[in-house]
Design a protein around this motif. Structure first.
Motif, PDB file in Angstrom:
ATOM      1  N   ALA A  92      73.822 -27.823  35.282  1.00  0.00           N
ATOM      2  CA  ALA A  92      72.767 -28.376  36.126  1.00  0.00           C
ATOM      3  C   ALA A  92      71.738 -27.300  36.386  1.00  0.00           C
ATOM      4  O   ALA A  92      72.089 -26.162  36.730  1.00  0.00           O
ATOM      5  N   ASN A  93      70.477 -27.635  36.214  1.00  0.00           N
ATOM      6  CA  ASN A  93      69.390 -26.729  36.553  1.00  0.00           C
ATOM      7  C   ASN A  93      68.854 -27.103  37.935  1.00  0.00           C
ATOM      8  O   ASN A  93      68.433 -28.233  38.157  1.00  0.00           O
ATOM      9  N   VAL A  94      68.899 -26.156  38.842  1.00  0.00           N
ATOM     10  CA  VAL A  94      68.344 -26.378  40.177  1.00  0.00           C
ATOM     11  C   VAL A  94      66.910 -25.864  40.150  1.00  0.00           C
ATOM     12  O   VAL A  94      66.668 -24.683  39.887  1.00  0.00           O
ATOM     13  N   LEU A 119      78.699 -29.003  42.068  1.00  0.00           N
ATOM     14  CA  LEU A 119      78.378 -27.668  41.592  1.00  0.00           C
ATOM     15  C   LEU A 119      79.496 -26.700  41.983  1.00  0.00           C
ATOM     16  O   LEU A 119      80.076 -26.805  43.060  1.00  0.00           O
ATOM     17  N   THR A 179      67.706 -31.381  41.116  1.00  0.00           N
ATOM     18  CA  THR A 179      68.630 -31.103  40.016  1.00  0.00           C
ATOM     19  C   THR A 179      68.095 -31.745  38.748  1.00  0.00           C
ATOM     20  O   THR A 179      67.694 -32.912  38.755  1.00  0.00           O
ATOM     21  N   ARG A 180      68.114 -30.988  37.644  1.00  0.00           N
ATOM     22  CA  ARG A 180      67.658 -31.508  36.354  1.00  0.00           C
ATOM     23  C   ARG A 180      68.622 -31.072  35.262  1.00  0.00           C
ATOM     24  O   ARG A 180      69.262 -30.017  35.348  1.00  0.00           O
ATOM     25  N   GLN A 181      68.722 -31.884  34.226  1.00  0.00           N
ATOM     26  CA  GLN A 181      69.515 -31.507  33.062  1.00  0.00           C
ATOM     27  C   GLN A 181      68.745 -30.498  32.223  1.00  0.00           C
ATOM     28  O   GLN A 181      67.513 -30.483  32.242  1.00  0.00           O
ATOM     29  N   CYS A 187      74.528 -36.193  39.678  1.00  0.00           N
ATOM     30  CA  CYS A 187      75.931 -35.773  39.563  1.00  0.00           C
ATOM     31  C   CYS A 187      76.831 -36.963  39.261  1.00  0.00           C
ATOM     32  O   CYS A 187      77.727 -36.891  38.416  1.00  0.00           O
ATOM     33  N   GLN A 216      71.077 -21.865  37.495  1.00  0.00           N
ATOM     34  CA  GLN A 216      71.735 -22.768  36.559  1.00  0.00           C
ATOM     35  C   GLN A 216      73.230 -22.677  36.813  1.00  0.00           C
ATOM     36  O   GLN A 216      73.792 -21.585  36.877  1.00  0.00           O
ATOM     37  N   TYR A 240      72.682 -29.178  48.651  1.00  0.00           N
ATOM     38  CA  TYR A 240      71.963 -27.907  48.744  1.00  0.00           C
ATOM     39  C   TYR A 240      71.634 -27.573  50.195  1.00  0.00           C
ATOM     40  O   TYR A 240      71.616 -26.405  50.585  1.00  0.00           O
ATOM     41  N   GLU A 255      63.637 -29.713  32.516  1.00  0.00           N
ATOM     42  CA  GLU A 255      63.219 -28.848  33.608  1.00  0.00           C
ATOM     43  C   GLU A 255      61.776 -29.133  34.020  1.00  0.00           C
ATOM     44  O   GLU A 255      60.958 -29.535  33.205  1.00  0.00           O
ATOM     45  N   SER A 263      67.761 -36.258  44.184  1.00  0.00           N
ATOM     46  CA  SER A 263      66.713 -35.655  43.361  1.00  0.00           C
ATOM     47  C   SER A 263      65.735 -36.715  42.847  1.00  0.00           C
ATOM     48  O   SER A 263      64.520 -36.501  42.820  1.00  0.00           O
TER      49      SER A 263
END
Length: 296
Positions: free
Chosen positions: A268-270, A245, A161-163, A204, A174, A118, A167, A146
């Motif tokens: 992936a949820n940022v 990503l 980053t989260r699945q 990842c 996303q 990022y 969150e 993360s």
């Protein structure tokens, strides 16, 4: 009897005209954009108004040519290059004065944490815009995974980053993880398939390896690094496949999928996570810039 003398007799500089900061801003925009048309859009003026500003600056104030046409582009003359350096410094000082006096609380340090990927893809634009708005705020950037960032309590803001379903904080974007390799190479055809991934403590890598194991696809971790640039250097030379990503895929790389026998990777949820103990207008402002910079 005491006689007042004109100020011009005491101050030789009083005979010179001043240059309005908005004129300097327009001049810098022309230099950056390479022409009057794009510059006029940037400074929200008509092209004729921009042309008139520059004509007055050249003919009435400085009495020097600042531009010369090179095809469709406007190039700076030697005098224009000299003015550009001064203009940038003047505008920076102007911005600092305004922000210091209007928002004295916007002075200090903000500490943010982010994974390396990022930092490379999103932070340059975010920090550039933030620095222009708040030039006296110092930003400390800490690049870690993360998992490591979520264990720290000394950061004001963390980008992690989260699945889906895990969150926390504010959703920035996303995005799906994708497999990628260099165009013109086929490391995905090797058995076992060579992977280039981040070091062990990385979502990842965990998601990629789990997906391959579930699909019973043989692989080996051929290259690992904490640096995205190092991983992409390996991949770009055709030595390995990686999972990143989709927004991080650069020219010269191609996305792989079911056609190459590779499983689909999760979304992936940022997320932007704030430290509850850190509260300040500076942190709020940077959080706003980060949210804007991560928009799709």
């Amino acid at each position: 009897m005491f006689l007042m003398r004109p100020i011009s007799e005491f101050d030789p500089l009083s005979n010179y005209q001043s240059i309005d900061s908005e004129v300097l801003r327009t001049f810098v925009a022309i230099a950056d954009e390479g022409g009057f048309t794009k510059a006029s859009e940037k400074v929200n003026r008509t092209q004729s108004a921009v042309s008139m500003q520059m004509k007055r600056l050249e003919e009435d104030v400085l009495q020097r040519r600042l531009f010369e046409r090179d095809g469709r582009q406007m190039r700076l003359t030697a005098e224009g290059q000299v003015l550009l350096g001064y203009a940038r410094r003047i505008l920076k000082l102007h911005s600092e004065v305004i922000n210091t006096l209007r928002e004295p609380q916007m002075v200090g340090t903000v500490r943010i944490g982010t994974p390396d990927d990022y930092a490379m893809r999103f932070l340059p634009g975010i920090l550039s815009g933030f620095a222009q708005a708040y030039p006296l705020v110092q930003v400390e950037v800490h690049c870690e995974t993360s998992r490591q960032l979520l264990q720290r309590n000394d950061l004001d803001l963390s980008i992690v980053t989260r699945q889906p379903g895990e969150e926390m904080g504010q959703l920035l974007r996303q995005e799906r993880l994708v497999w990628t390799e260099a165009e013109g190479f086929a490391p995905h055809e090797q058995e076992p398939m060579p992977l280039a991934m981040f070091n062990g403590d990385c979502f990842c890598r965990l998601w990629a390896c789990n997906a391959l194991e579930v699909s019973q696809r043989a692989y080996r971790l051929a290259y690992t690094s904490p640096s995205l640039s190092a991983i992409m250097a390996v991949v770009s030379t055709g030595l390995a496949v990686t999972a990143q990503l989709q927004s991080l895929i650069t020219p010269g790389l191609r996305v792989l999928g079911a056609a190459e026998g590779l499983p689909q990777l999760p979304l992936a949820n940022v997320m932007l996570v704030r430290n509850a103990a850190s509260q300040s207008p500076m942190i709020d402002a940077l959080a706003g810039h980060i949210a804007e910079g991560f928009k799709l």
